[in-house]
Scaffold this motif. Sequence first.
Motif, PDB file in Angstrom:
ATOM      1  N   ASN A   1       0.820  -1.203   0.000  1.00 30.67           N
ATOM      2  CA  ASN A   1       0.000   0.000   0.000  1.00 30.67           C
ATOM      3  C   ASN A   1       0.859   1.260   0.000  1.00 30.67           C
ATOM      4  O   ASN A   1       0.487   2.282  -0.581  1.00 30.67           O
ATOM      5  CB  ASN A   1      -0.936   0.001   1.215  1.00 30.67           C
ATOM      6  N   THR A   2       2.023   1.187   0.650  1.00 28.90           N
ATOM      7  CA  THR A   2       2.935   2.335   0.641  1.00 28.90           C
ATOM      8  C   THR A   2       3.494   2.553  -0.758  1.00 28.90           C
ATOM      9  O   THR A   2       3.558   3.682  -1.254  1.00 28.90           O
ATOM     10  CB  THR A   2       4.070   2.125   1.653  1.00 28.90           C
ATOM     11  N   GLU A   3       3.905   1.456  -1.411  1.00 27.12           N
ATOM     12  CA  GLU A   3       4.399   1.559  -2.792  1.00 27.12           C
ATOM     13  C   GLU A   3       3.341   2.183  -3.703  1.00 27.12           C
ATOM     14  O   GLU A   3       3.659   2.984  -4.585  1.00 27.12           O
ATOM     15  CB  GLU A   3       4.791   0.182  -3.324  1.00 27.12           C
ATOM     16  N   ALA A   4       2.079   1.815  -3.489  1.00 26.85           N
ATOM     17  CA  ALA A   4       0.999   2.316  -4.343  1.00 26.85           C
ATOM     18  C   ALA A   4       0.799   3.819  -4.194  1.00 26.85           C
ATOM     19  O   ALA A   4       0.202   4.449  -5.078  1.00 26.85           O
ATOM     20  CB  ALA A   4      -0.303   1.582  -4.009  1.00 26.85           C
ATOM     21  N   HIS A   5       1.303   4.394  -3.112  1.00 27.94           N
ATOM     22  CA  HIS A   5       1.164   5.839  -2.889  1.00 27.94           C
ATOM     23  C   HIS A   5       2.451   6.591  -3.233  1.00 27.94           C
ATOM     24  O   HIS A   5       2.627   7.734  -2.813  1.00 27.94           O
ATOM     25  CB  HIS A   5       0.746   6.111  -1.442  1.00 27.94           C
ATOM     26  N   CYS A   6       3.338   5.949  -3.990  1.00 24.87           N
ATOM     27  CA  CYS A   6       4.538   6.625  -4.502  1.00 24.87           C
ATOM     28  C   CYS A   6       4.333   6.965  -5.975  1.00 24.87           C
ATOM     29  O   CYS A   6       3.617   6.259  -6.693  1.00 24.87           O
ATOM     30  CB  CYS A   6       5.771   5.724  -4.338  1.00 24.87           C
ATOM     31  N   ASP A   7       4.975   8.022  -6.426  1.00 21.76           N
ATOM     32  CA  ASP A   7       4.900   8.401  -7.834  1.00 21.76           C
ATOM     33  C   ASP A   7       5.860   7.590  -8.687  1.00 21.76           C
ATOM     34  O   ASP A   7       5.637   7.404  -9.890  1.00 21.76           O
ATOM     35  CB  ASP A   7       5.233   9.893  -7.991  1.00 21.76           C
ATOM     36  N   ALA A   8       6.945   7.119  -8.093  1.00 23.35           N
ATOM     37  CA  ALA A   8       7.938   6.324  -8.811  1.00 23.35           C
ATOM     38  C   ALA A   8       8.629   5.403  -7.829  1.00 23.35           C
ATOM     39  O   ALA A   8       8.733   5.713  -6.632  1.00 23.35           O
ATOM     40  CB  ALA A   8       8.965   7.235  -9.503  1.00 23.35           C
ATOM     41  N   LEU A   9       9.091   4.264  -8.335  1.00 22.17           N
ATOM     42  CA  LEU A   9       9.877   3.327  -7.537  1.00 22.17           C
ATOM     43  C   LEU A   9      11.274   3.266  -8.129  1.00 22.17           C
ATOM     44  O   LEU A   9      11.455   3.305  -9.352  1.00 22.17           O
ATOM     45  CB  LEU A   9       9.242   1.937  -7.542  1.00 22.17           C
ATOM     46  N   ALA A  10      12.269   3.192  -7.272  1.00 23.64           N
ATOM     47  CA  ALA A  10      13.656   3.212  -7.738  1.00 23.64           C
ATOM     48  C   ALA A  10      14.516   2.338  -6.836  1.00 23.64           C
ATOM     49  O   ALA A  10      14.114   1.966  -5.732  1.00 23.64           O
ATOM     50  CB  ALA A  10      14.186   4.647  -7.760  1.00 23.64           C
ATOM     51  N   LYS A  11      15.699   2.040  -7.318  1.00 25.66           N
ATOM     52  CA  LYS A  11      16.640   1.251  -6.534  1.00 25.66           C
ATOM     53  C   LYS A  11      17.996   1.936  -6.529  1.00 25.66           C
ATOM     54  O   LYS A  11      18.283   2.784  -7.392  1.00 25.66           O
ATOM     55  CB  LYS A  11      16.760  -0.164  -7.089  1.00 25.66           C
ATOM     56  N   LEU A  12      18.821   1.562  -5.572  1.00 23.85           N
ATOM     57  CA  LEU A  12      20.185   2.067  -5.520  1.00 23.85           C
ATOM     58  C   LEU A  12      21.075   1.178  -6.391  1.00 23.85           C
ATOM     59  O   LEU A  12      20.837  -0.033  -6.493  1.00 23.85           O
ATOM     60  CB  LEU A  12      20.700   2.070  -4.080  1.00 23.85           C
ATOM     61  N   PRO A  13      22.104   1.738  -6.998  1.00 20.98           N
ATOM     62  CA  PRO A  13      22.964   0.953  -7.891  1.00 20.98           C
ATOM     63  C   PRO A  13      24.001   0.135  -7.117  1.00 20.98           C
ATOM     64  O   PRO A  13      25.206   0.367  -7.209  1.00 20.98           O
ATOM     65  CB  PRO A  13      23.624   2.027  -8.760  1.00 20.98           C
ATOM     66  N   ILE A  14      23.520  -0.840  -6.328  1.00 22.63           N
ATOM     67  CA  ILE A  14      24.457  -1.650  -5.552  1.00 22.63           C
ATOM     68  C   ILE A  14      24.829  -2.917  -6.329  1.00 22.63           C
ATOM     69  O   ILE A  14      24.108  -3.348  -7.228  1.00 22.63           O
ATOM     70  CB  ILE A  14      23.886  -2.017  -4.165  1.00 22.63           C
ATOM     71  N   SER A  15      25.933  -3.508  -5.964  1.00 22.06           N
ATOM     72  CA  SER A  15      26.437  -4.709  -6.625  1.00 22.06           C
ATOM     73  C   SER A  15      25.475  -5.881  -6.437  1.00 22.06           C
ATOM     74  O   SER A  15      24.890  -6.038  -5.361  1.00 22.06           O
ATOM     75  CB  SER A  15      27.810  -5.082  -6.051  1.00 22.06           C
ATOM     76  N   PRO A  16      25.315  -6.714  -7.450  1.00 19.75           N
ATOM     77  CA  PRO A  16      24.459  -7.904  -7.296  1.00 19.75           C
ATOM     78  C   PRO A  16      25.008  -8.898  -6.283  1.00 19.75           C
ATOM     79  O   PRO A  16      24.303  -9.813  -5.869  1.00 19.75           O
ATOM     80  CB  PRO A  16      24.434  -8.497  -8.715  1.00 19.75           C
ATOM     81  N   ARG A  17      26.257  -8.706  -5.879  1.00 21.60           N
ATOM     82  CA  ARG A  17      26.828  -9.597  -4.862  1.00 21.60           C
ATOM     83  C   ARG A  17      26.262  -9.319  -3.475  1.00 21.60           C
ATOM     84  O   ARG A  17      26.448 -10.109  -2.565  1.00 21.60           O
ATOM     85  CB  ARG A  17      28.345  -9.454  -4.842  1.00 21.60           C
ATOM     86  N   MET A  18      25.591  -8.173  -3.314  1.00 24.27           N
ATOM     87  CA  MET A  18      24.985  -7.823  -2.021  1.00 24.27           C
ATOM     88  C   MET A  18      23.500  -7.560  -2.250  1.00 24.27           C
ATOM     89  O   MET A  18      23.132  -6.717  -3.059  1.00 24.27           O
ATOM     90  CB  MET A  18      25.665  -6.581  -1.428  1.00 24.27           C
ATOM     91  N   GLU A  19      22.655  -8.296  -1.524  1.00 23.57           N
ATOM     92  CA  GLU A  19      21.217  -8.207  -1.760  1.00 23.57           C
ATOM     93  C   GLU A  19      20.645  -6.860  -1.350  1.00 23.57           C
ATOM     94  O   GLU A  19      19.796  -6.300  -2.044  1.00 23.57           O
ATOM     95  CB  GLU A  19      20.499  -9.317  -0.985  1.00 23.57           C
TER      96      GLU A  19
END
Length: 251
Positions: free
Chosen positions: A213-231
């Motif tokens: 429900n929190t995600e649904a109230h965001c205008d955009a979703l994004a991620k940080l550019p971290i290495s795939p070796r760290m979840e």
Amino acid sequence: MRKGHRPSAAQSGRIRLWGRHAVTAALANPERTLRKLWGTHDAIAALGLSPSMLTIQYAEVADLGRMVPSDAPHQGLVLECDPLPDRWLDELFEMATDASDRRPILVLDQVTDPHNVGAVLRSAVAFDALGIVTQDRHSPPESGALARSASGALEIMPWIRVVNLARALDEMADAGYWRVGLTGHAKMLLPEAMNPGKLALVLGAEGEGMRQNTEAHCDALAKLPISPRMESLNISNAAAIALYAAATRAA
């Protein structure tokens, strides 16, 4: 009547803060109701307090250690005080009426660890955030451990507790804030999701992340550019990186 949603019940009872940074910041905060200070002769002398400021009692290091959780680094100072007064969400909006004010609001969704929230408060001050917003039932109360982790930031950074986080996010949108939720399953990187105007950064708890429900109230979703070796990153580290990205985004 003010907008924003007050906590269902204000935090009651006195709290104890310890450590030099947390105590000196509380003593300097005019909004903090002070009750009693315990400390060693050297630690209290270094504060240079007026005798009429509050009740002061000298104590030995061992006595102070029994007043705080085991192994808590009190540095010779323990302060008893009241929790800070409740604040309203629209107080943040009133602090940023100038269209050029780009200080972000940081929203925490069910982050309950006091050390993490304290560290987030510290980063919020360091990167000049406007304030942080949490849901009152799923965030830690003020405490010595939180204040110690915040290193004085608890007294500086506005902390708004709301009953309904989704409704608070709607009010941010009404006030002109672009809401970006950070989640590992997003396709965009954070710099791509931000805009140059007013910004709210939304972060969820470690492990569970943001609620749907929190995600649904965001205008955009994004991620940080971290290495795939760290979840994932610790929430306080992720918040610091997001606040840095917000502070350095293009105008």
